[in-house]
Design a protein around this motif. Structure first.
Motif, PDB file in Angstrom:
ATOM      1  N   PHE A 113       0.075   5.248   3.972  1.00  0.00           N
ATOM      2  CA  PHE A 113      -0.727   4.165   4.894  1.00  0.00           C
ATOM      3  C   PHE A 113       0.319   3.487   5.878  1.00  0.00           C
ATOM      4  CE2 PHE A 113      -2.478  -0.081   5.882  1.00  0.00           C
ATOM      5  CZ  PHE A 113      -4.084   0.142   6.105  1.00  0.00           C
ATOM      6  N   PHE A 114       1.461   3.225   5.688  1.00  0.00           N
ATOM      7  CA  PHE A 114       2.512   2.658   6.515  1.00  0.00           C
ATOM      8  C   PHE A 114       2.721   3.633   7.589  1.00  0.00           C
ATOM      9  CE2 PHE A 114       3.292  -0.387   2.982  1.00  0.00           C
ATOM     10  CZ  PHE A 114       3.773  -1.326   3.631  1.00  0.00           C
ATOM     11  N   ASP A 115       2.810   5.050   7.196  1.00  0.00           N
ATOM     12  CA  ASP A 115       3.097   5.894   8.299  1.00  0.00           C
ATOM     13  C   ASP A 115       1.805   6.035   9.264  1.00  0.00           C
ATOM     14  OD1 ASP A 115       5.369   6.525   7.037  1.00  0.00           O
ATOM     15  OD2 ASP A 115       4.632   8.306   5.984  1.00  0.00           O
ATOM     16  N   THR A 116       0.611   6.165   8.755  1.00  0.00           N
ATOM     17  CA  THR A 116      -0.602   6.196   9.442  1.00  0.00           C
ATOM     18  C   THR A 116      -0.714   4.816  10.462  1.00  0.00           C
ATOM     19  OG1 THR A 116      -1.712   7.031   7.759  1.00  0.00           O
ATOM     20  CG2 THR A 116      -3.142   6.141   9.592  1.00  0.00           C
ATOM     21  N   HIS A 117      -0.238   3.987  10.132  1.00  0.00           N
ATOM     22  CA  HIS A 117      -0.394   2.499  10.973  1.00  0.00           C
ATOM     23  C   HIS A 117       0.858   2.228  11.553  1.00  0.00           C
ATOM     24  CE1 HIS A 117      -4.460   1.818   9.912  1.00  0.00           C
ATOM     25  NE2 HIS A 117      -4.272   2.432   8.534  1.00  0.00           N
ATOM     26  N   THR A 118       2.083   2.935  11.440  1.00  0.00           N
ATOM     27  CA  THR A 118       3.206   3.163  12.133  1.00  0.00           C
ATOM     28  C   THR A 118       3.871   1.470  11.550  1.00  0.00           C
ATOM     29  OG1 THR A 118       2.526   2.187  14.269  1.00  0.00           O
ATOM     30  CG2 THR A 118       3.059   4.739  13.817  1.00  0.00           C
ATOM     31  N   LEU A 119       3.857   1.221  10.428  1.00  0.00           N
ATOM     32  CA  LEU A 119       4.215  -0.104   9.896  1.00  0.00           C
ATOM     33  C   LEU A 119       5.807  -0.054   9.391  1.00  0.00           C
ATOM     34  CD1 LEU A 119       0.959  -0.989   7.816  1.00  0.00           C
ATOM     35  CD2 LEU A 119       1.652  -1.841   9.938  1.00  0.00           C
ATOM     36  N   GLY A 120       6.310  -1.043   9.783  1.00  0.00           N
ATOM     37  CA  GLY A 120       7.732  -0.769   9.380  1.00  0.00           C
ATOM     38  C   GLY A 120       8.248  -1.547   8.229  1.00  0.00           C
ATOM     39  N   ASP A 121       7.637  -2.386   7.716  1.00  0.00           N
ATOM     40  CA  ASP A 121       7.801  -3.105   6.534  1.00  0.00           C
ATOM     41  C   ASP A 121       6.620  -3.836   5.970  1.00  0.00           C
ATOM     42  OD1 ASP A 121       7.738  -5.559   8.129  1.00  0.00           O
ATOM     43  OD2 ASP A 121       9.812  -5.596   8.198  1.00  0.00           O
ATOM     44  N   ALA A 122       6.910  -4.309   4.721  1.00  0.00           N
ATOM     45  CA  ALA A 122       5.621  -5.135   4.166  1.00  0.00           C
ATOM     46  C   ALA A 122       5.337  -6.567   4.967  1.00  0.00           C
ATOM     47  CB  ALA A 122       6.175  -5.819   2.838  1.00  0.00           C
ATOM     48  N   HIS A 123       5.891  -6.995   5.951  1.00  0.00           N
ATOM     49  CA  HIS A 123       5.856  -8.148   6.795  1.00  0.00           C
ATOM     50  C   HIS A 123       4.736  -7.459   7.796  1.00  0.00           C
ATOM     51  CE1 HIS A 123       8.581 -10.833   5.009  1.00  0.00           C
ATOM     52  NE2 HIS A 123       9.488 -10.086   5.162  1.00  0.00           N
ATOM     53  N   ALA A 124       4.965  -6.484   8.305  1.00  0.00           N
ATOM     54  CA  ALA A 124       3.987  -5.712   9.378  1.00  0.00           C
ATOM     55  C   ALA A 124       2.647  -5.524   8.722  1.00  0.00           C
ATOM     56  CB  ALA A 124       4.687  -4.597   9.594  1.00  0.00           C
ATOM     57  N   LEU A 125       2.750  -5.146   7.368  1.00  0.00           N
ATOM     58  CA  LEU A 125       1.343  -4.721   6.625  1.00  0.00           C
ATOM     59  C   LEU A 125       0.683  -5.942   6.439  1.00  0.00           C
ATOM     60  CD1 LEU A 125      -0.489  -2.964   4.625  1.00  0.00           C
ATOM     61  CD2 LEU A 125       0.982  -3.709   2.771  1.00  0.00           C
ATOM     62  N   LEU A 172       0.813  -0.979   0.096  1.00  0.00           N
ATOM     63  CA  LEU A 172      -0.116  -0.075   0.026  1.00  0.00           C
ATOM     64  C   LEU A 172       0.829   1.040   0.233  1.00  0.00           C
ATOM     65  CD1 LEU A 172      -2.662  -1.405   2.638  1.00  0.00           C
ATOM     66  CD2 LEU A 172      -3.108  -0.909   0.037  1.00  0.00           C
ATOM     67  N   PRO A 173       0.512   2.297  -0.295  1.00  0.00           N
ATOM     68  CA  PRO A 173       1.115   3.672  -0.262  1.00  0.00           C
ATOM     69  C   PRO A 173       1.883   3.934   1.019  1.00  0.00           C
ATOM     70  CG  PRO A 173      -0.940   3.822  -1.304  1.00  0.00           C
ATOM     71  CD  PRO A 173      -0.972   2.860  -0.567  1.00  0.00           C
ATOM     72  N   ALA A 174       2.842   4.732   0.958  1.00  0.00           N
ATOM     73  CA  ALA A 174       3.493   5.002   2.164  1.00  0.00           C
ATOM     74  C   ALA A 174       3.088   5.774   3.231  1.00  0.00           C
ATOM     75  CB  ALA A 174       4.858   6.012   1.673  1.00  0.00           C
TER      76      ALA A 174
END
Length: 146
Positions: A82-94, A78-80
């Motif tokens: 989305f990662f920032d909003t959910h504090t996801l560090g990498d694709a595995h976390a997503l 997903l877009p960057a």
């Protein structure tokens, strides 16, 4: 990349599998398709499997065909923002988050997702639908962001 480089790389493959995925809540078996190409010819074009059975089939094909390219028509990320909003560090976390909450996203509407066709798209911030905005109304077929 030149056409010649593509041809050389493609020649090293034994087969290609393309999967038309579906997020349908019901009847997905009718909408999930697999196409296998071997030596430039369609050797399989099939539907009728569950998601799990289709993935198992692709895995079995990869075991049978040493040099296989497999493509799926869904986003693996997903877009960057989305990662920032959910504090996801990498694709595995997503993917861990998607495993936990993905079905709820699809039942939605939960921003930025709006459900499996039962709800209309809400007004969204500009950054969410950038693909459509960049193309505008001039395109014959409009792209659809994740």
């Amino acid at each position: 990349m030149s056409a010649r480089a593509v041809s050389v790389r493609a020649a090293t493959l034994d087969a290609v599998v393309a999967v038309d995925w579906s997020g349908a809540l019901t009847g997905a078996e009718r909408k999930l398709w697999l196409c296998e190409i071997d030596d430039g010819r369609v050797v399989r074009l099939e539907s009728g499997r569950t998601r799990d059975a289709l993935v198992d089939d692709v895995i079995a094909t990869a075991r049978r065909v040493p040099r296989l390219a497999a493509g799926f028509d869904f986003a693996f990320s997903l877009p960057a923002w989305f990662f920032d909003t959910h504090t996801l560090g990498d694709a595995h976390a997503l993917w861990a988050l998607a495993a936990r909450d993905g079905e709820a996203w699809l039942r939605g509407p939960i921003a930025p997702f709006w459900g499996r066709g039962r709800t209309t798209r809400p007004e969204l911030p500009a950054h969410v639908r950038r693909t459509e905005q960049d193309v505008g109304e001039r395109a014959a077929r409009r792209p659809s962001s994740v």
